[in-house]
Design a protein around this motif. Sequence first.
Motif, PDB file in Angstrom:
ATOM      1  N   HIS B  66      30.098   7.419  68.932  1.00 58.31           N
ATOM      2  CA  HIS B  66      29.032   7.913  68.054  1.00 58.31           C
ATOM      3  C   HIS B  66      29.150   7.446  66.611  1.00 58.31           C
ATOM      4  O   HIS B  66      28.150   7.143  65.985  1.00 58.31           O
ATOM      5  CB  HIS B  66      28.954   9.434  68.108  1.00 58.31           C
ATOM      6  CG  HIS B  66      28.150   9.948  69.270  1.00 58.31           C
ATOM      7  ND1 HIS B  66      28.500   9.700  70.574  1.00 58.31           N
ATOM      8  CD2 HIS B  66      27.015  10.680  69.322  1.00 58.31           C
ATOM      9  CE1 HIS B  66      27.602  10.275  71.383  1.00 58.31           C
ATOM     10  NE2 HIS B  66      26.694  10.874  70.642  1.00 58.31           N
ATOM     11  N   ILE B 113      29.009   2.831  74.472  1.00 54.48           N
ATOM     12  CA  ILE B 113      28.292   4.100  74.500  1.00 54.48           C
ATOM     13  C   ILE B 113      28.606   4.798  75.828  1.00 54.48           C
ATOM     14  O   ILE B 113      28.542   4.178  76.885  1.00 54.48           O
ATOM     15  CB  ILE B 113      26.772   3.893  74.361  1.00 54.48           C
ATOM     16  CG1 ILE B 113      26.464   3.060  73.114  1.00 54.48           C
ATOM     17  CG2 ILE B 113      26.055   5.229  74.311  1.00 54.48           C
ATOM     18  CD1 ILE B 113      25.006   2.644  72.999  1.00 54.48           C
ATOM     19  N   HIS B 115      27.211   6.637  77.892  1.00 59.58           N
ATOM     20  CA  HIS B 115      26.299   6.568  79.046  1.00 59.58           C
ATOM     21  C   HIS B 115      26.116   5.144  79.576  1.00 59.58           C
ATOM     22  O   HIS B 115      25.446   4.929  80.576  1.00 59.58           O
ATOM     23  CB  HIS B 115      24.954   7.187  78.694  1.00 59.58           C
ATOM     24  CG  HIS B 115      25.095   8.539  78.084  1.00 59.58           C
ATOM     25  ND1 HIS B 115      25.875   9.519  78.665  1.00 59.58           N
ATOM     26  CD2 HIS B 115      24.628   9.068  76.924  1.00 59.58           C
ATOM     27  CE1 HIS B 115      25.848  10.592  77.893  1.00 59.58           C
ATOM     28  NE2 HIS B 115      25.114  10.342  76.831  1.00 59.58           N
ATOM     29  N   ASP B 134      26.522  15.530  75.070  1.00 60.17           N
ATOM     30  CA  ASP B 134      25.495  14.644  74.527  1.00 60.17           C
ATOM     31  C   ASP B 134      24.272  14.786  75.417  1.00 60.17           C
ATOM     32  O   ASP B 134      24.388  14.703  76.635  1.00 60.17           O
ATOM     33  CB  ASP B 134      25.984  13.188  74.539  1.00 60.17           C
ATOM     34  CG  ASP B 134      24.938  12.261  73.935  1.00 60.17           C
ATOM     35  OD1 ASP B 134      25.070  11.921  72.758  1.00 60.17           O
ATOM     36  OD2 ASP B 134      23.969  11.917  74.644  1.00 60.17           O
ATOM     37  N   HIS B 136      21.831  12.988  76.195  1.00 62.39           N
ATOM     38  CA  HIS B 136      21.358  11.876  77.030  1.00 62.39           C
ATOM     39  C   HIS B 136      22.224  11.618  78.258  1.00 62.39           C
ATOM     40  O   HIS B 136      22.100  10.572  78.900  1.00 62.39           O
ATOM     41  CB  HIS B 136      21.154  10.627  76.177  1.00 62.39           C
ATOM     42  CG  HIS B 136      20.016  10.817  75.230  1.00 62.39           C
ATOM     43  ND1 HIS B 136      20.207  11.223  73.938  1.00 62.39           N
ATOM     44  CD2 HIS B 136      18.694  10.754  75.428  1.00 62.39           C
ATOM     45  CE1 HIS B 136      19.027  11.377  73.373  1.00 62.39           C
ATOM     46  NE2 HIS B 136      18.090  11.102  74.248  1.00 62.39           N
ATOM     47  N   SER B 352      21.296   1.388  71.690  1.00 63.09           N
ATOM     48  CA  SER B 352      21.344   2.785  72.133  1.00 63.09           C
ATOM     49  C   SER B 352      21.495   2.894  73.651  1.00 63.09           C
ATOM     50  O   SER B 352      21.217   1.955  74.389  1.00 63.09           O
ATOM     51  CB  SER B 352      20.104   3.582  71.715  1.00 63.09           C
ATOM     52  OG  SER B 352      19.113   3.520  72.706  1.00 63.09           O
ATOM     53  N   CYS B 353      21.895   4.090  74.091  1.00 67.29           N
ATOM     54  CA  CYS B 353      22.115   4.294  75.525  1.00 67.29           C
ATOM     55  C   CYS B 353      20.832   4.196  76.322  1.00 67.29           C
ATOM     56  O   CYS B 353      20.856   4.149  77.539  1.00 67.29           O
ATOM     57  CB  CYS B 353      22.786   5.648  75.765  1.00 67.29           C
ATOM     58  SG  CYS B 353      21.835   7.041  75.168  1.00 67.29           S
ATOM     59  N   CYS B 413      26.935   3.556  69.207  1.00 67.48           N
ATOM     60  CA  CYS B 413      25.643   4.235  69.095  1.00 67.48           C
ATOM     61  C   CYS B 413      24.829   3.713  67.920  1.00 67.48           C
ATOM     62  O   CYS B 413      23.612   3.667  67.948  1.00 67.48           O
ATOM     63  CB  CYS B 413      25.858   5.738  68.942  1.00 67.48           C
ATOM     64  SG  CYS B 413      26.553   6.502  70.413  1.00 67.48           S
ATOM     65  N   CYS B 416      21.076   4.351  66.433  1.00 70.54           N
ATOM     66  CA  CYS B 416      20.383   5.368  67.225  1.00 70.54           C
ATOM     67  C   CYS B 416      20.417   6.693  66.472  1.00 70.54           C
ATOM     68  O   CYS B 416      19.447   7.429  66.459  1.00 70.54           O
ATOM     69  CB  CYS B 416      21.011   5.538  68.594  1.00 70.54           C
ATOM     70  SG  CYS B 416      20.307   6.904  69.516  1.00 70.54           S
ATOM     71  N   LEU B 417      21.554   6.995  65.855  1.00 70.79           N
ATOM     72  CA  LEU B 417      21.629   8.240  65.093  1.00 70.79           C
ATOM     73  C   LEU B 417      22.193   8.048  63.702  1.00 70.79           C
ATOM     74  O   LEU B 417      22.261   9.002  62.931  1.00 70.79           O
ATOM     75  CB  LEU B 417      22.411   9.331  65.862  1.00 70.79           C
ATOM     76  CG  LEU B 417      23.924   9.433  65.731  1.00 70.79           C
ATOM     77  CD1 LEU B 417      24.406  10.721  66.308  1.00 70.79           C
ATOM     78  CD2 LEU B 417      24.590   8.264  66.346  1.00 70.79           C
ATOM     79  N   ASN B 435      15.900   6.529  71.406  1.00 66.08           N
ATOM     80  CA  ASN B 435      15.236   7.603  72.136  1.00 66.08           C
ATOM     81  C   ASN B 435      14.678   8.722  71.277  1.00 66.08           C
ATOM     82  O   ASN B 435      14.037   9.616  71.770  1.00 66.08           O
ATOM     83  CB  ASN B 435      16.235   8.187  73.138  1.00 66.08           C
ATOM     84  CG  ASN B 435      17.602   8.313  72.504  1.00 66.08           C
ATOM     85  OD1 ASN B 435      17.739   8.941  71.463  1.00 66.08           O
ATOM     86  ND2 ASN B 435      18.616   7.708  73.104  1.00 66.08           N
ATOM     87  N   ARG B 441      16.295  10.845  61.706  1.00 62.97           N
ATOM     88  CA  ARG B 441      17.242  10.544  62.776  1.00 62.97           C
ATOM     89  C   ARG B 441      18.017   9.246  62.489  1.00 62.97           C
ATOM     90  O   ARG B 441      19.229   9.178  62.651  1.00 62.97           O
ATOM     91  CB  ARG B 441      16.483  10.414  64.101  1.00 62.97           C
ATOM     92  CG  ARG B 441      17.297   9.848  65.260  1.00 62.97           C
ATOM     93  CD  ARG B 441      18.214  10.873  65.881  1.00 62.97           C
ATOM     94  NE  ARG B 441      18.928  10.308  67.027  1.00 62.97           N
ATOM     95  CZ  ARG B 441      19.724  11.005  67.824  1.00 62.97           C
ATOM     96  NH1 ARG B 441      19.922  12.286  67.588  1.00 62.97           N
ATOM     97  NH2 ARG B 441      20.337  10.449  68.816  1.00 62.97           N
TER      98      ARG B 441
END
Lengths: 205, 473
Positions: B66, B113, B115, B134, B136, B352-353, B413, B416-417, B435, B441
């Motif tokens: 992350h 990541i 996932h 998480d 996702h 991202s995942c 990640c 993505c965040l 996502n 975000r």
Amino acid sequence: MKAFTRLDALAAPLPLANVDTDQIIPKQFLKTVEREGLSKGLFYDFRFDTEGRERPDFVLNKPEYKGTGVLVTGENFGCGSSREHAPWALMDYGITCVIAPSFADIFYNNCFQNGLLPLVLEADEVQALMEEARGGNHKVSVDLEAQSVISPSGRRFGFQIDAQRKTKMLQGLDAIGETLMAASDIDVYEHKRSLDQPWLDKAPH
Amino acid sequence: MQTMSGKTLYDKIWDAHLVAEQDGEAILYIDLHLIHEVTTPQAFAGLRAHHRPVRRPDRTLAVADHNIPTEGQGLGVGAVADEEARLQLQTLEQNVRDAGIEFFAMGDVRNGIVHVVGPEQGRTQPGMTIVCGDSHTSTHGAFGALAHGIGTSEVEHVLATQTLRQKKAKNMRVNISGKPAPGVGAKDFALAVIGAIGTAGGTGYVIEYAGEAIRDLSMEGRMTLCNLTIEGGARAGLVAPDETTFAYLLGRPAAPKAGAWDMALRYWKTLVSDADAHFDREVHLNAADIAPLVTWGTSPEDVLAVTDTVPGPDSTTSPDKQVSVQRALDYMGLSAGQPITEARVDVVFIGSCTNSRIEDLRSAASIVEGRRVAEHVRALVVPGSGLVKAQAEAEGLDDIFRAAGFDWREPGCSMCLGMNPDRLAPGERCASTSNRNFEGRQGRGGRTHLMSPAMAAAAAIAGHIVDVRAYLR
Ligand code: SF4
């Protein structure tokens, strides 16, 4: 976990739908290894401008809402990221009950792990409470045992809650301790699975 | 004995994992627990405080994803500039070492990541229950595993007991029939579903995806679809395992081998919803009706076809929602009635995942090849794992991206965040394959438009949101 029985507290209105957990507590506050102290990040982008100054027009920054204990808000509150920092931040700030027409699943669940009551009322009831919370006299009473909310003007709303969740909340039960009472069931289950599905036990390297 | 009606796939997995019931709450066994640095430190601290050991370290896998930087990972955790992030990463390392949990550290080619890593290693398998701190985690449902996100208290619960206390959800089936047009894929399906049911439409349900268009999807596509299930409010999405699933798993490091493979396969083939199974809700879409989609607002349900114009507050009757729509328009710097293709982008993020697997990168590279990123655009590709990165490099995709003007990064990640240094500046507009388009975000004040890797690649070239179909070859 802290028990929740009843609460008499100031209610603050946050009339927005889909308030996500990134709004409740932005990512820069997730780099902590502690549970405490997260109130500093609560609703950070709502509370502070880019220079870090308080936004006077945000509800929690208004003097008449200092000491808020109940948040009244729109549908699907707590959607998005699973971060438990969201209920931690709310509780650290002193908010121990959120009232909304609906909650996102993971957030809802996380609240119960921490003694924060996510309280579902009908949309028109939430609307009515929101209106009253906008006024000056906005103290709300929540009684979990009786499953009722009394509005500032004295209107009473009943609410539904799962019976087990209610009991645990009232007693502040530790879920892990409770599950460990079924430890022998877990042993039996693991043993059986090792026979039926041995490939699952093949620890990778 | 006769049963009332058949079982859904979800019912079958649920029943197979039921350990006990206490006061109407199920104790469900967890086969795989994935952990990462951000949502676990307080869980391990809780275990220590109660002198509780980790019950099944062998069923737990840890990654650092992350908040790791996407440059200079080889320098190690000690070189991570952000002090708090470094402490969190070091805390994870210490915790997994103490508990004996397998861990792919930053810089390990197997790291990435969470996932992306689980499936890639073959740790994710059909019929499993899988959880991770998480949301996702729903991604793993692509394999016919019951997988969902949990909070930190539940992470602690799973570490201590290898179970989770659960109430059973309802069954929803989303049927996507037909064949999609060129340029339309899993990301568009996912956005179409969220657009159709709303971000809370799936609350309280587990969604099973079925139909011709789902069967035709690759594992990567199914992961994208299941990944976004949580944005429709459902904790978990499922696709019944089939030959595509088995072919993906065969030979993966943690997949069953030899005799165990045959045994597993026999079980996996039973993991389908019975023909007479009851679903509480059914949704039908036709893939042929789905255009390339993008989001315009700050909720994943704010989707429109790339050929459409931005809606206004009059598009909804609920007063709360009207406020939200106006707020979203203001935040996004858009006005009602404007064609979405007028939105000029500053940043393009492919990662991202949701969309950082090899197929995603191939799809984006096919649009980018031989073209240049628009002058004003900053574009980056962040592969989902070290192994995806290595595969892409073996195929020469990194050269295609670099030649076009993309930054080619190390896995994580990332944007993505925006917990690591990759983030948007206030007001910057981003075409993103991630996502979530929530306010802030990807960085405070940042404006995110979600779309497929091919659409994001096309936006990078055009310099604004654009219909990828004009860029297909
Ligand atoms: S890529 Fe984004 S959504 Fe996926 S695990 Fe990382 S932060 Fe979560």
